[in-house]
Each structure stands twice: as C-alpha cells, then as structure tokens.
Design a protein around this motif. Structure first.
Motif, PDB file in Angstrom:
ATOM      1  N   ILE A 125       0.824  -1.204   0.000  1.00  0.00           N
ATOM      2  CA  ILE A 125       0.000   0.000   0.000  1.00  0.00           C
ATOM      3  C   ILE A 125       0.860   1.256   0.000  1.00  0.00           C
ATOM      4  CG2 ILE A 125      -2.022  -1.079   1.030  1.00  0.00           C
ATOM      5  CD1 ILE A 125      -1.192  -0.059   3.740  1.00  0.00           C
ATOM      6  N   ILE A 126       0.325   2.309  -0.610  1.00  0.00           N
ATOM      7  CA  ILE A 126       1.019   3.592  -0.690  1.00  0.00           C
ATOM      8  C   ILE A 126       0.258   4.593   0.165  1.00  0.00           C
ATOM      9  CG2 ILE A 126       1.721   5.466  -2.212  1.00  0.00           C
ATOM     10  CD1 ILE A 126       2.054   3.331  -4.414  1.00  0.00           C
ATOM     11  N   ILE A 127       0.964   5.145   1.157  1.00  0.00           N
ATOM     12  CA  ILE A 127       0.307   5.951   2.194  1.00  0.00           C
ATOM     13  C   ILE A 127       0.463   7.437   1.945  1.00  0.00           C
ATOM     14  CG2 ILE A 127       0.210   6.455   4.666  1.00  0.00           C
ATOM     15  CD1 ILE A 127      -0.641   3.585   3.893  1.00  0.00           C
ATOM     16  N   HIS A 128      -0.680   8.123   1.910  1.00  0.00           N
ATOM     17  CA  HIS A 128      -0.741   9.584   1.902  1.00  0.00           C
ATOM     18  C   HIS A 128      -0.997  10.030   3.333  1.00  0.00           C
ATOM     19  CE1 HIS A 128      -2.047  13.656   0.472  1.00  0.00           C
ATOM     20  NE2 HIS A 128      -2.753  13.591   1.601  1.00  0.00           N
ATOM     21  N   ASN A 129      -0.134  10.913   3.847  1.00  0.00           N
ATOM     22  CA  ASN A 129      -0.264  11.393   5.216  1.00  0.00           C
ATOM     23  C   ASN A 129      -0.065  12.897   5.228  1.00  0.00           C
ATOM     24  OD1 ASN A 129      -0.001  12.030   7.953  1.00  0.00           O
ATOM     25  ND2 ASN A 129       2.076  11.213   8.088  1.00  0.00           N
ATOM     26  N   ARG A 130      -1.078  13.596   5.670  1.00  0.00           N
ATOM     27  CA  ARG A 130      -0.923  15.033   5.866  1.00  0.00           C
ATOM     28  C   ARG A 130      -1.492  15.420   7.220  1.00  0.00           C
ATOM     29  NH1 ARG A 130      -2.071  19.984   1.570  1.00  0.00           N
ATOM     30  NH2 ARG A 130      -0.823  21.527   2.708  1.00  0.00           N
ATOM     31  N   GLU A 146       1.597  -4.437   8.430  1.00  0.00           N
ATOM     32  CA  GLU A 146       2.913  -5.027   8.156  1.00  0.00           C
ATOM     33  C   GLU A 146       2.810  -6.295   7.313  1.00  0.00           C
ATOM     34  OE1 GLU A 146       1.491  -6.930  11.999  1.00  0.00           O
ATOM     35  OE2 GLU A 146       1.521  -4.894  11.170  1.00  0.00           O
ATOM     36  N   ASP A 147       1.619  -6.876   7.252  1.00  0.00           N
ATOM     37  CA  ASP A 147       1.423  -8.080   6.427  1.00  0.00           C
ATOM     38  C   ASP A 147       1.663  -7.798   4.946  1.00  0.00           C
ATOM     39  OD1 ASP A 147       0.745  -9.319   8.760  1.00  0.00           O
ATOM     40  OD2 ASP A 147      -1.398  -9.492   8.331  1.00  0.00           O
ATOM     41  N   VAL A 148       1.407  -6.544   4.529  1.00  0.00           N
ATOM     42  CA  VAL A 148       1.635  -6.184   3.122  1.00  0.00           C
ATOM     43  C   VAL A 148       2.739  -5.154   2.956  1.00  0.00           C
ATOM     44  CG1 VAL A 148      -0.656  -6.793   2.260  1.00  0.00           C
ATOM     45  CG2 VAL A 148      -0.292  -4.514   3.236  1.00  0.00           C
ATOM     46  N   GLY A 149       2.941  -4.305   3.978  1.00  0.00           N
ATOM     47  CA  GLY A 149       3.953  -3.264   3.871  1.00  0.00           C
ATOM     48  C   GLY A 149       3.609  -2.254   2.794  1.00  0.00           C
ATOM     49  N   GLY A 150       4.601  -1.446   2.412  1.00  0.00           N
ATOM     50  CA  GLY A 150       4.340  -0.453   1.382  1.00  0.00           C
ATOM     51  C   GLY A 150       5.267   0.734   1.466  1.00  0.00           C
ATOM     52  N   ILE A 151       4.716   1.910   1.149  1.00  0.00           N
ATOM     53  CA  ILE A 151       5.511   3.135   1.037  1.00  0.00           C
ATOM     54  C   ILE A 151       4.865   4.260   1.841  1.00  0.00           C
ATOM     55  CG2 ILE A 151       6.416   4.899  -0.536  1.00  0.00           C
ATOM     56  CD1 ILE A 151       6.230   2.875  -2.806  1.00  0.00           C
ATOM     57  N   MET A 152       5.681   4.944   2.625  1.00  0.00           N
ATOM     58  CA  MET A 152       5.271   6.206   3.221  1.00  0.00           C
ATOM     59  C   MET A 152       5.655   7.281   2.205  1.00  0.00           C
ATOM     60  SD  MET A 152       4.055   4.836   5.849  1.00  0.00           S
ATOM     61  CE  MET A 152       3.397   6.327   6.609  1.00  0.00           C
ATOM     62  N   HIS A 153       4.678   7.692   1.424  1.00  0.00           N
ATOM     63  CA  HIS A 153       4.904   8.543   0.251  1.00  0.00           C
ATOM     64  C   HIS A 153       5.210   9.980   0.649  1.00  0.00           C
ATOM     65  CE1 HIS A 153       3.092  11.431  -2.555  1.00  0.00           C
ATOM     66  NE2 HIS A 153       1.966  11.411  -1.893  1.00  0.00           N
ATOM     67  N   CYS A 154       6.215  10.552  -0.013  1.00  0.00           N
ATOM     68  CA  CYS A 154       6.642  11.938   0.201  1.00  0.00           C
ATOM     69  C   CYS A 154       6.751  12.233   1.703  1.00  0.00           C
ATOM     70  CB  CYS A 154       5.674  12.903  -0.472  1.00  0.00           C
ATOM     71  SG  CYS A 154       6.439  14.477  -0.919  1.00  0.00           S
ATOM     72  N   PHE A 155       7.584  11.472   2.369  1.00  0.00           N
ATOM     73  CA  PHE A 155       7.651  11.496   3.829  1.00  0.00           C
ATOM     74  C   PHE A 155       8.141  12.843   4.343  1.00  0.00           C
ATOM     75  CE2 PHE A 155       9.449  10.589   8.013  1.00  0.00           C
ATOM     76  CZ  PHE A 155       8.390   9.895   8.581  1.00  0.00           C
ATOM     77  N   ASN A 169       7.352  -2.724   8.045  1.00  0.00           N
ATOM     78  CA  ASN A 169       7.601  -3.193   6.675  1.00  0.00           C
ATOM     79  C   ASN A 169       7.328  -2.126   5.621  1.00  0.00           C
ATOM     80  OD1 ASN A 169       8.450  -5.193   4.887  1.00  0.00           O
ATOM     81  ND2 ASN A 169       6.411  -6.085   4.673  1.00  0.00           N
ATOM     82  N   PHE A 170       7.498  -0.843   6.013  1.00  0.00           N
ATOM     83  CA  PHE A 170       7.284   0.251   5.075  1.00  0.00           C
ATOM     84  C   PHE A 170       8.602   0.891   4.670  1.00  0.00           C
ATOM     85  CE2 PHE A 170       3.015  -0.281   6.478  1.00  0.00           C
ATOM     86  CZ  PHE A 170       2.241   0.156   5.421  1.00  0.00           C
ATOM     87  N   TYR A 171       8.654   1.265   3.394  1.00  0.00           N
ATOM     88  CA  TYR A 171       9.771   2.042   2.869  1.00  0.00           C
ATOM     89  C   TYR A 171       9.471   3.525   3.071  1.00  0.00           C
ATOM     90  CZ  TYR A 171      11.427  -2.170   0.458  1.00  0.00           C
ATOM     91  OH  TYR A 171      11.885  -3.423   0.169  1.00  0.00           O
ATOM     92  N   ILE A 172      10.520   4.324   3.187  1.00  0.00           N
ATOM     93  CA  ILE A 172      10.386   5.762   3.360  1.00  0.00           C
ATOM     94  C   ILE A 172      10.803   6.432   2.053  1.00  0.00           C
ATOM     95  CG2 ILE A 172      11.009   7.758   4.757  1.00  0.00           C
ATOM     96  CD1 ILE A 172       9.584   5.501   6.327  1.00  0.00           C
ATOM     97  N   SER A 173       9.867   7.159   1.447  1.00  0.00           N
ATOM     98  CA  SER A 173      10.106   7.766   0.139  1.00  0.00           C
ATOM     99  C   SER A 173      10.188   9.282   0.257  1.00  0.00           C
ATOM    100  CB  SER A 173       8.990   7.380  -0.834  1.00  0.00           C
ATOM    101  OG  SER A 173       9.245   7.906  -2.116  1.00  0.00           O
ATOM    102  N   ASP A 196      18.378   0.239   2.639  1.00  0.00           N
ATOM    103  CA  ASP A 196      17.445  -0.800   2.189  1.00  0.00           C
ATOM    104  C   ASP A 196      15.991  -0.445   2.468  1.00  0.00           C
ATOM    105  OD1 ASP A 196      17.471  -1.123   4.943  1.00  0.00           O
ATOM    106  OD2 ASP A 196      17.676  -3.298   4.884  1.00  0.00           O
ATOM    107  N   LYS A 197      15.751   0.762   3.003  1.00  0.00           N
ATOM    108  CA  LYS A 197      14.374   1.220   3.248  1.00  0.00           C
ATOM    109  C   LYS A 197      14.067   2.534   2.523  1.00  0.00           C
ATOM    110  CE  LYS A 197      12.513  -1.872   5.930  1.00  0.00           C
ATOM    111  NZ  LYS A 197      11.307  -2.604   5.452  1.00  0.00           N
ATOM    112  N   LEU A 198      14.910   2.909   1.589  1.00  0.00           N
ATOM    113  CA  LEU A 198      14.852   4.222   0.964  1.00  0.00           C
ATOM    114  C   LEU A 198      14.276   4.154  -0.446  1.00  0.00           C
ATOM    115  CD1 LEU A 198      15.852   7.238   1.293  1.00  0.00           C
ATOM    116  CD2 LEU A 198      17.970   6.467   0.203  1.00  0.00           C
TER     117      LEU A 198
END
Length: 255
Positions: A125-130, A146-155, A169-173, A196-198
């Motif tokens: 999943i790709i997360i939008h957070n504002r 964490e079962d699927v993990g994903g991306i913290m978009h435009c962190f 299990n999330f990457y930081i973008s 490895d998380k970037l």
C-alpha cells in the motif's frame, strides 16, 4: 537508472504533453515510473498509461480527501483492477487532516477498507499522510498493515515516526521537499534512513524540487531528489539510484 515511485502523469496538468514528459524522463535515466490513481478518473488513466508504456506501472486506490465520495462499487472496482498485471500496489490511501472535505471518521473507515483489500489481494500500500502522523501509525498497527507493507509517500515526518513505519515493513520515500533550502527535518531524516528502506519520487506535477520549486514537477526531476540524498549520505548518485531502484523492484515484485 532511477525509479520514480510516485507520479501523477494521469493528472490534467499533463494532458497536452504527457508523451514528451515521459521522453524527457527517459533521456534523464528514469527507467521506471509508478503512476498513482486516487479516484475514478485518475485510476482509469493510470492503468491506460501502464498498458501503453512497458516501463510504467500503476497503483490504484482512493485518496483520503475524497473518502466521502467512495462507494462500495468503487472498492469492488479497485479489487478487480488489483489483478491487472501492471498494477503493483494499492493507493494512494491514508489520512489528510489539512483539508476538511471528508470527516476524519470517514477517512479512517475508507483507509481501513483499503488495507483489508490489500491484504486480501496481497499487494503493498502507498500511504498519503498530511498532518496525521500518529493516527496513521496507530491505524496501520491496528490493521496489521505489516502483512503487506508499502511506502510512506513523500515522507515529511520525524525520524521516530519513520522508525515506527519501517518496523511495519514500510519504505520511506522522499520527494522534492528534501531539496528545499529550508527543509531541515526532511534532510536530517533522509540522512538517517537505512539504504534498504529508501525510495525516491517526484509526486509530479506537485512539489517540484529546487530550483524548480513552484513550477510543474515532472519525473525527470527525480534525479535532483536522488542527488540531494546522495549528498546527504555522502554517497554517489549511482549508489542511490542502484539501491532505490532495487528497493522499488523488490517491493513491487518486478523482475
């Protein structure tokens, strides 16, 4: 070889010259792009672009600002599209407390439904957070994202929030804001994120990096984001490009 993990080439801002924009990106060494759909119109266009271009992938989801508009039919449609061979993630989804179009409880309900769907179809999943850092983290924990993990978009959050997300299990973008001269926190956080998380992104047409700040963003500018992170980490652009592309390919199961 860079992977722009978050583009909106499906946006109206690219209606007249999307092919030229894509060619410029390719000429700058952007080898792959993930086009994000977040409502009926943009989801359809994202899939169309992914079908047209071999190196463009699509993600499909429902934006929190428009959560109040999402129907069960929309969710079912997203589930159907999740089986498309070029759809690599669900999103963008999340919480947005800056705009008040959709009440917070509605946003949370739509967010939870999409996490449940992602677990069902086994896509990240790709997360939008504002303005919703802690609520995002709490909800992800409650739903065992964490079962699927994903991306913290435009962190843009703190290192502590980033660490909580990486544990799940999330990457930081990082996008254009990491290049802004006054962006102390994004720079400090980017420096600390393990390789490895970037990930890197543009979020084009929004948030163009320096020196294009305030203008239309486009995928070719992701190189400026990668160069800034390379400088912060005292590494070469090639090292950043190689690792972030490998990370994106791993997350999206692209071989």
């Amino acid at each position: 070889m860079l992977f722009d993990t978050h583009v909106h080439l499906n946006a109206d801002q690219f209606e007249d010259d999307v092919d030229e924009v894509i060619e410029r990106a390719k000429s700058e060494g952007i080898e792959w792009m993930n086009c994000i759909g977040f409502d009926r119109k943009t989801i359809k266009r994202a899939v169309e672009l992914a079908e047209k271009y071999e190196f463009i992938y699509a993600s499909v989801g429902w934006h929190p600002v428009d959560a109040v508009d999402m129907t069960e039919e929309d969710l079912q449609w997203i589930e159907e599209l999740a089986g498309h061979p070029k759809v690599v993630a669900l999103g963008e989804m999340g919480l947005d407390y800056h705009w008040d179009k959709s009440p917070k409880d509605v946003q949370k309900e739509v967010f939870r439904k999409q996490i449940h769907l992602a677990k069902k179809v086994k896509l990240p999943i790709i997360i939008h957070n504002r303005d919703a850092d802690q609520d995002i983290v709490d909800l992800l924990k409650e739903e065992h994202a964490e079962d699927v993990g994903g991306i913290m978009h435009c962190f843009g959050g703190s290192l502590e929030i980033a660490k909580e997300c990486m544990k799940m299990n999330f990457y930081i973008s990082f996008g254009g804001p990491v290049t802004f001269k006054n962006a102390k926190r994004p720079k400090q956080v980017a420096k600390e994120i393990p390789m490895d998380k970037l990930l890197v992104e543009t979020d084009c047409p929004f948030l163009a990096p320096h020196p294009y700040r305030g203008k239309r963003n486009e995928p070719s500018y992701v190189k400026l984001v990668a160069e800034q992170i390379a400088e912060l980490k005292e590494l070469s652009l090639e090292e950043i490009a190689q690792q972030t592309t490998a990370n994106a390919n791993k997350l999206f199961c692209i071989t």
